[in-house]
Write a protein that holds these residues in place. Structure first.
Motif, PDB file in Angstrom:
ATOM      1  N   LEU B  77       0.800  -1.233   0.000  1.00 23.52           N
ATOM      2  CA  LEU B  77       0.000   0.000   0.000  1.00 23.52           C
ATOM      3  C   LEU B  77       0.830   1.279   0.000  1.00 23.52           C
ATOM      4  O   LEU B  77       0.276   2.367  -0.124  1.00 23.52           O
ATOM      5  CB  LEU B  77      -0.980   0.009   1.188  1.00 23.52           C
ATOM      6  CG  LEU B  77      -2.015  -1.117   1.228  1.00 23.52           C
ATOM      7  CD1 LEU B  77      -3.014  -0.894   2.364  1.00 23.52           C
ATOM      8  CD2 LEU B  77      -2.761  -1.252  -0.094  1.00 23.52           C
ATOM      9  N   LEU B  78       2.134   1.153   0.171  1.00 25.60           N
ATOM     10  CA  LEU B  78       2.976   2.357   0.163  1.00 25.60           C
ATOM     11  C   LEU B  78       3.850   2.383  -1.089  1.00 25.60           C
ATOM     12  O   LEU B  78       4.801   1.610  -1.227  1.00 25.60           O
ATOM     13  CB  LEU B  78       3.858   2.401   1.420  1.00 25.60           C
ATOM     14  CG  LEU B  78       3.135   2.541   2.767  1.00 25.60           C
ATOM     15  CD1 LEU B  78       4.137   2.533   3.922  1.00 25.60           C
ATOM     16  CD2 LEU B  78       2.297   3.818   2.819  1.00 25.60           C
ATOM     17  N   GLY B  79       3.502   3.259  -2.006  1.00 29.08           N
ATOM     18  CA  GLY B  79       4.283   3.428  -3.228  1.00 29.08           C
ATOM     19  C   GLY B  79       5.386   4.462  -3.035  1.00 29.08           C
ATOM     20  O   GLY B  79       5.539   5.027  -1.946  1.00 29.08           O
ATOM     21  N   LYS B  80       6.121   4.697  -4.106  1.00 25.75           N
ATOM     22  CA  LYS B  80       7.279   5.599  -4.019  1.00 25.75           C
ATOM     23  C   LYS B  80       6.916   7.028  -3.658  1.00 25.75           C
ATOM     24  O   LYS B  80       7.688   7.742  -3.036  1.00 25.75           O
ATOM     25  CB  LYS B  80       8.048   5.582  -5.344  1.00 25.75           C
ATOM     26  CG  LYS B  80       8.921   4.343  -5.459  1.00 25.75           C
ATOM     27  CD  LYS B  80       9.753   4.318  -6.728  1.00 25.75           C
ATOM     28  CE  LYS B  80      10.549   3.007  -6.750  1.00 25.75           C
ATOM     29  NZ  LYS B  80      11.090   2.704  -8.071  1.00 25.75           N
ATOM     30  N   THR B  81       5.727   7.464  -4.046  1.00 27.04           N
ATOM     31  CA  THR B  81       5.343   8.859  -3.785  1.00 27.04           C
ATOM     32  C   THR B  81       4.503   8.996  -2.521  1.00 27.04           C
ATOM     33  O   THR B  81       4.089  10.101  -2.175  1.00 27.04           O
ATOM     34  CB  THR B  81       4.545   9.425  -4.979  1.00 27.04           C
ATOM     35  OG1 THR B  81       3.390   8.599  -5.165  1.00 27.04           O
ATOM     36  CG2 THR B  81       5.378   9.411  -6.252  1.00 27.04           C
ATOM     37  N   ASP B  82       4.228   7.875  -1.854  1.00 33.20           N
ATOM     38  CA  ASP B  82       3.432   7.943  -0.625  1.00 33.20           C
ATOM     39  C   ASP B  82       4.315   8.265   0.577  1.00 33.20           C
ATOM     40  O   ASP B  82       5.527   8.064   0.548  1.00 33.20           O
ATOM     41  CB  ASP B  82       2.678   6.627  -0.400  1.00 33.20           C
ATOM     42  CG  ASP B  82       1.714   6.330  -1.527  1.00 33.20           C
ATOM     43  OD1 ASP B  82       0.993   7.260  -1.928  1.00 33.20           O
ATOM     44  OD2 ASP B  82       1.715   5.195  -2.034  1.00 33.20           O
ATOM     45  N   ASN B  83       3.669   8.771   1.617  1.00 34.01           N
ATOM     46  CA  ASN B  83       4.399   9.177   2.814  1.00 34.01           C
ATOM     47  C   ASN B  83       3.496   8.937   4.024  1.00 34.01           C
ATOM     48  O   ASN B  83       2.401   9.469   4.099  1.00 34.01           O
ATOM     49  CB  ASN B  83       4.783  10.668   2.698  1.00 34.01           C
ATOM     50  CG  ASN B  83       5.934  11.013   3.624  1.00 34.01           C
ATOM     51  OD1 ASN B  83       6.164  10.325   4.627  1.00 34.01           O
ATOM     52  ND2 ASN B  83       6.642  12.087   3.310  1.00 34.01           N
ATOM     53  N   ALA B  84       3.978   8.115   4.939  1.00 38.17           N
ATOM     54  CA  ALA B  84       3.109   7.661   6.029  1.00 38.17           C
ATOM     55  C   ALA B  84       3.488   8.254   7.384  1.00 38.17           C
ATOM     56  O   ALA B  84       4.667   8.375   7.712  1.00 38.17           O
ATOM     57  CB  ALA B  84       3.154   6.137   6.119  1.00 38.17           C
ATOM     58  N   LEU B  85       2.461   8.622   8.154  1.00 37.85           N
ATOM     59  CA  LEU B  85       2.626   8.896   9.582  1.00 37.85           C
ATOM     60  C   LEU B  85       2.449   7.558  10.292  1.00 37.85           C
ATOM     61  O   LEU B  85       1.399   6.915  10.139  1.00 37.85           O
ATOM     62  CB  LEU B  85       1.545   9.859  10.076  1.00 37.85           C
ATOM     63  CG  LEU B  85       1.684  11.341   9.749  1.00 37.85           C
ATOM     64  CD1 LEU B  85       0.393  12.071  10.145  1.00 37.85           C
ATOM     65  CD2 LEU B  85       2.880  11.950  10.489  1.00 37.85           C
ATOM     66  N   VAL B  86       3.448   7.120  11.039  1.00 37.98           N
ATOM     67  CA  VAL B  86       3.371   5.813  11.697  1.00 37.98           C
ATOM     68  C   VAL B  86       3.392   5.997  13.209  1.00 37.98           C
ATOM     69  O   VAL B  86       4.375   6.488  13.771  1.00 37.98           O
ATOM     70  CB  VAL B  86       4.548   4.905  11.269  1.00 37.98           C
ATOM     71  CG1 VAL B  86       4.377   3.506  11.861  1.00 37.98           C
ATOM     72  CG2 VAL B  86       4.657   4.829   9.748  1.00 37.98           C
TER      73      VAL B  86
END
Lengths: 352, 352
Positions: B77-86
């Motif tokens: 679910l996390l591609g190269k342009t995605d950015n996650a708050l974890v």
């Protein structure tokens, strides 16, 4: 419950013994303790003994099905400078090839047919390779390769020998020392006759040295090797299947060891093949494992026979898909099977 | 068989009902057919209903334990342009962070403590992110986050909301529509009270659109989504656990649905907490899930209590490792538990 009263002749899942099934009805115990560690260490030592693994060999217990074994071996044992000869004689060889491709490994695909690799010397060029990958029993068509010839070849050419033994362990001979095998992949729902969900990767010291640093956590062999020393796995294991495995391995030892298990499978396979001799079937390959017989009906569609066995006789054999759909079907001899089970199937085949 | 007569209060495995255990003692049926497809499709539709998933949502059934759910979600679910708050509030938040790091994803680690995220607006800066990842119940310490506050925040900031609900599903409220959740991770051996070995990832249409092309075969969501349409999995599933899942979901529906299940867990948790009020324990966190109570002994080593419960009373509660080893232990209220079970534990705690 579906298919409870069906006779199961599929190459996984296979028929389980009552003792093993009874464990499936027990509460799952907590496992982060010494009691469970003992169970896992017992399983490891029994498996290594059955495979005649050299000293220093280890077992990785993955909660996953067989493909995870293939995939994790490709991920962990092939580094950037390694180069593998990959035997492709059917669907599972194809899977190894496809995995090597996905993970951008150096490999050469070796398409084979009509050979059990006894003539391996004449088939491949190992000069640029340091690894050999084969499905000892190519289950998609029921074709067994010659592990002795492969062992001689991989020893001579100094190749790390990786063998998928998922559907031949306990029914056909495999010996890590005699056959010069460095890594073996096993799974629960074939000859071991346990429920699906547990896959094991056996590594000898040479294979352990090959283990790479990889991105994956769930398939990271280094972590399994570390935690396995104290009989634990990095992540929650399929506790129930592991308890069933321990009982199954104890039973095999009690019954006289792996040779007894192989002899029984061989007798059943030969009995089945003798009994259907007069019927309108050809054997798909001359290189048959004890684990399974693949039949080519002479005058009928294989799929029609599979369906008739299921609907009229409550017997499950294994159809093939794709181009072989109407050409072959497969009959497993793995699991808690006896001649009476085979008699039922033969009787039904005679009526079709 | 290890620990058969022990009372199990660990947060996985948990106590299973007799009906579910009985299925564990049945022969595993062949599964590449319509009968099994129906089972898997039933499981999918029942799970989606229990989660109040929007139309077009799907379930991926992985034969693997919970970490594979976390890992596969990070991979898919996390591609190269995605950015996650974890969110990292303990061992399982840490695991998400570590996975994002291993797979070289863009992410920001959000260390939290002493909050259930009701004050989420004041804690994080979502301006550069499009994804939010949280363990709804941080099982390592028994801390529950506020899914309503998270849902409001992720909706406002247009974040894909990924929730690990492994140890709160069926015991604490989770509603994909009400809580604006896009993906949910579930596992078999917690509130579902099945043997370990099955992990499920639920995706709503927005999450399905996010699914990436990845190297992995075993965790490739695209293949699971494709084969799942006809009720199948790309690789051999843990058939027995899936049959147990179908029965369990039918039982939940028959008993009155998820609200009844949550109410029962809540009653048990409150009963336990009331009963031990007079004893020398503090609650580790005010944000307790119904699934579990984490206790801090006032005058004793937590580990000593865990050992005494096991050796003298045949009761298994869950110790912590590392820095919290002597500080806390955990008591699960998940599974086929009743007040009599709790009475036994309380009696033992009084004697210690």
């Amino acid at each position: 419950m579906i298919y409870e009263d069906y006779g199961v002749f599929t190459p996984g899942p296979v028929k389980m013994s009552d003792d093993i099934l009874a464990i499936g009805a027990k509460q799952t115990p907590y496992f982060r303790n010494e009691e469970f560690s003992k169970v896992l260490l017992n399983c490891e030592s029994d498996l290594l003994q059955l495979l005649n693994a050299p000293n220093g060999s280890r077992v990785i217990f993955l909660t996953a099905s067989g493909t995870a074994g293939l995939e994790s071996v490709v991920m962990n044992l092939l580094g950037k400078t390694d180069n593998a000869l990959v035997v492709n004689g059917g669907g599972f060889g194809e899977r190894f090839v496809s995995l090597c491709q996905s993970y951008e490994k150096n490999y050469t695909e070796c398409k084979v047919s009509q050979t059990d690799l006894t003539d391996i010397e004449t088939l491949f060029d190992a000069s640029k390779h340091n690894t050999f990958i084969v499905n000892a029993h190519e289950t998609s068509v029921g074709h067994l390769y010659n592990l002795e010839a492969i062992g001689t070849y991989t020893k001579k050419n100094n190749l790390l020998n990786i063998v998928d033994a998922i559907s031949m362990f306990l029914t056909d001979e495999i010996d890590m020392q005699k056959h010069n095998i460095d890594s073996v992949i096993l799974s629960s729902q074939k000859g071991l006759a346990l429920p699906p969900g547990l896959t094991m990767v056996v590594l000898n010291p040479k294979a352990i040295e090959r283990v790479q640093d990889i991105q994956s956590h769930y398939f990271n062999f280094k972590n399994y090797l570390r935690d396995g020393l104290r009989g634990q796995t990095p992540y929650t294991p399929c506790v129930t299947i592991i308890l069933q495995l321990e009982a199954r391995l104890a039973q095999i030892k009690k019954d006289g060891g792996i040779s007894v298990s192989i002899k029984k499978a061989k007798e059943l396979a030969e009995y089945f093949r003798e009994e259907i001799k007069e019927l309108e079937y050809d054997f798909f390959t001359p290189y048959m494992p004890n684990a399974m017989t693949t039949l080519t009906p002479k005058n009928k569609s294989a799929m029609d026979i599979v369906i008739e066995l299921e609907t009229k006789h409550k017997l499950m054999v294994c159809p093939n898909g794709g181009a072989l759909k109407d050409t072959i079907f497969r009959v497993s001899h793995m699991g808690d099977m006896n001649k009476k089970d085979i008699d039922k199937l033969v009787k039904a085949l005679k009526e079709i």
